[in-house]
Every structure is written in structure tokens, then in C-alpha cells.
Design an enzyme around this catalytic site. Structure first.
Site, short mmCIF file in Angstrom:
data_model
loop_
_atom_site.label_atom_id
_atom_site.label_comp_id
_atom_site.label_asym_id
_atom_site.label_seq_id
_atom_site.Cartn_x
_atom_site.Cartn_y
_atom_site.Cartn_z
N TYR A 255 -13.56 -2.61 11.29
CA TYR A 255 -12.18 -2.10 11.20
C TYR A 255 -11.42 -2.38 12.49
O TYR A 255 -10.30 -2.91 12.47
CB TYR A 255 -12.19 -0.60 10.91
CG TYR A 255 -10.81 0.03 10.89
CD1 TYR A 255 -10.03 -0.05 9.75
CD2 TYR A 255 -10.30 0.67 12.02
CE1 TYR A 255 -8.75 0.50 9.73
CE2 TYR A 255 -9.03 1.22 12.01
CZ TYR A 255 -8.26 1.14 10.86
OH TYR A 255 -7.00 1.68 10.85
N GLY B 26 -0.33 8.07 0.85
CA GLY B 26 -0.52 8.13 2.29
C GLY B 26 0.69 7.72 3.12
O GLY B 26 1.84 7.99 2.77
N ILE B 27 0.41 7.04 4.22
CA ILE B 27 1.47 6.64 5.14
C ILE B 27 2.46 5.70 4.46
O ILE B 27 3.68 5.81 4.68
CB ILE B 27 0.87 5.97 6.40
CG1 ILE B 27 -0.01 6.96 7.16
CG2 ILE B 27 1.98 5.45 7.31
CD1 ILE B 27 -0.76 6.34 8.32
N GLY B 28 1.97 4.80 3.63
CA GLY B 28 2.86 3.85 2.95
C GLY B 28 3.88 4.54 2.08
O GLY B 28 5.07 4.18 2.09
N SER C 55 -3.48 -0.26 14.67
CA SER C 55 -4.18 0.95 15.09
C SER C 55 -4.49 0.84 16.56
O SER C 55 -4.80 -0.25 17.07
CB SER C 55 -5.49 1.11 14.30
OG SER C 55 -6.28 2.14 14.87
N GLY D 8 0.81 -1.21 0.00
CA GLY D 8 0.00 0.00 0.00
C GLY D 8 0.84 1.26 0.00
O GLY D 8 0.53 2.24 0.67
N ALA D 9 1.92 1.23 -0.78
CA ALA D 9 2.90 2.33 -0.73
C ALA D 9 2.73 3.36 -1.84
O ALA D 9 3.61 4.18 -2.06
CB ALA D 9 4.31 1.75 -0.79
N ASN D 10 1.59 3.33 -2.51
CA ASN D 10 1.38 4.29 -3.60
C ASN D 10 0.90 5.64 -3.10
O ASN D 10 0.89 6.62 -3.84
CB ASN D 10 0.37 3.73 -4.61
CG ASN D 10 -0.95 3.37 -3.97
OD1 ASN D 10 -0.98 2.69 -2.95
ND2 ASN D 10 -2.05 3.80 -4.57
#
Length: 220
Positions: free
Chosen positions: A143, A12-14, A120, A8-10
Site C-alpha cells: 500500500y 467513504g471519502i469519495g 497518503s 470511488g465515489a460510492n
């Protein structure tokens, strides 16, 4: 050269975790459902995609399971969509399990293997049952439960790999201004820092821990 994979590095945090790791001279594979420039196609909910990525990457020292979703339900737990909960678990819990299992053979060749689960504080049972905690009034049952499950997997995996030189920890980025949170919260630069710290732990660093800012343990 030390090599890392961030799911998920495309954005935000990633994306920020990848940037900070690269600033330390680490080669980073940026996992993304739709591969683009400097990215590898990696859909954590698709076993075939995960297996293909594992065959593409030849060396790995650091795995950061960052990819996640939150459908932000309109109703409380009694009315939350079961289909949405199932989809959330598929990505937030089973995704990291799937990716970790696929890449463990590569990580076992590393002299300093590190696994970081992006969890989280909302997955903390200790905080959630405390009426004084912010967690008490948060809904999002699917979640939160997916992150609780991820925390348990983190501890079980850390125990299994304890004698193999692995450091396996969970990171809580806190409420962060990304698309997932509706752009509410602290800057991604701050949120990403704990994952980077855990990913680059020395041999005497902690394992089986849950951390937010610095290495003072969080409540599971």
C-alpha cells in the site's frame, strides 16, 4: 457549469468529496465499480470500463482520482503477498494513471483543469525513514509503495502540464474513519476538505504539491 469526476465515489471519502463539490454548485460524476443512483460505472482497474466512461462524459474540468484499496496484510514486508501487492498497484497507482490518460483530452478543453490524486502520508519516504514519525512502525509495504509511486506520477504529470493551465496535486486525507481503515480516524468531512480545496484552486494556486490540511506542503 463546472464538471467533476470523482472515482470511488460510492462511499467513504469519495462520496463526501462529491457531496462537498456539489454543495459548491459543481456537477459531479460519481465513479463506482457498480453503478447505482447518481453514479457512472467506472472500474479503474479495467481499461474497457475507463474508456466507456470517458466516452460517456462530454465535459470535464476536475478529475479526482480517489479510488483505492488496502489489503491490510497480516505479515511484514518479507512475507507480504506479492499477489496482493500487484492488485494494490493495479488500483492505487495504475488506476489513476489509466483514468488520467483517458480523460486528459476532455480536461484539455477546460479553462481551469484540475487533477487531484488521493495519496497518503504513508507514501512519504521522508516521513517513513524518520524514526520519530508514526510511519516508522507502519507495515503495509504494498500500500505504502503504491502511494509513493502515485506521488512520483503526480509530480511528473504536473511538470508536463505546467504550461497548459493545469493544476496537478496530491492530497493526503490522513487516517480517516472509513471501511478502508477499519472505521478508525477522523471524520470524512475533514478528510475530504483538502481534495475539494485543491480541485477548486484559482489560477495562482500551487501545482506539483502534496497537501493535507490547507496549502502548506507535505513532505514527499
Amino acid at each position: 457549469m463546472t464538471t467533476a469526476l470523482v472515482t470511488g465515489a460510492n462511499r467513504g471519502i469519495g462520496a463526501e468529496i462529491a457531496r462537498q463539490l456539489e454543495a459548491r454548485g459543481i456537477k459531479v460524476w460519481r465513479g463506482s465499480r457498480k453503478s447505482g443512483q447518481n453514479e457512472i460505472q467506472l472500474d479503474v482497474s479495467d481499461q474497457g470500463s475507463v474508456d466507456k466512461a470517458a466516452q460517456t462524459i462530454k465535459q470535464l474540468d476536475i478529475l479526482i482520482n480517489n479510488a483505492g484499496v488496502n489489503f491490510r496484510p497480516e505479515q511484514g514486508p518479507s512475507g507480504e503477498s506479492v499477489d496482493d501487492m500487484r492488485a494494490t498497484f493495479e488500483i492505487n497507482f495504475l488506476g489513476p494513471v489509466r483514468v488520467t490518460q483517458a480523460f486528459l483530452p476532455l480536461l484539455r478543453h477546460s479553462e481551469a483543469p484540475r487533477i487531484v490524486m488521493m495519496s497518503s502520508g504513508l507514501g512519504s519516504l521522508t516521513e517513513t525513514v524518520d524514526l520519530r514519525s508514526e510511519n516508522w512502525n507502519v507495515g503495509h509495504a504494498g500500500y505504502c509503495a503504491s502511494k509513493t509511486a502515485l506521488n512520483m506520477f503526480t509530480v511528473k504529470l504536473a511538470k508536463e502540464l505546467l504550461n497548459d493551465g493545469f493544476k496537478v496535486n496530491a492530497a493526503d486525507p490522513g487516517l480517516t474513519a472509513t471501511e478502508l481503515s477499519g472505521n478508525v480516524g477522523r471524520p470524512v468531512e475533514e478528510a475530504a476538505a483538502i481534495a475539494v480545496e485543491l480541485a477548486t484552486l484559482g489560477p495562482y494556486g500551487p501545482t506539483a504539491g502534496f497537501f493535507q490540511d490547507g496549502l502548506t506542503p507535505h513532505h514527499w
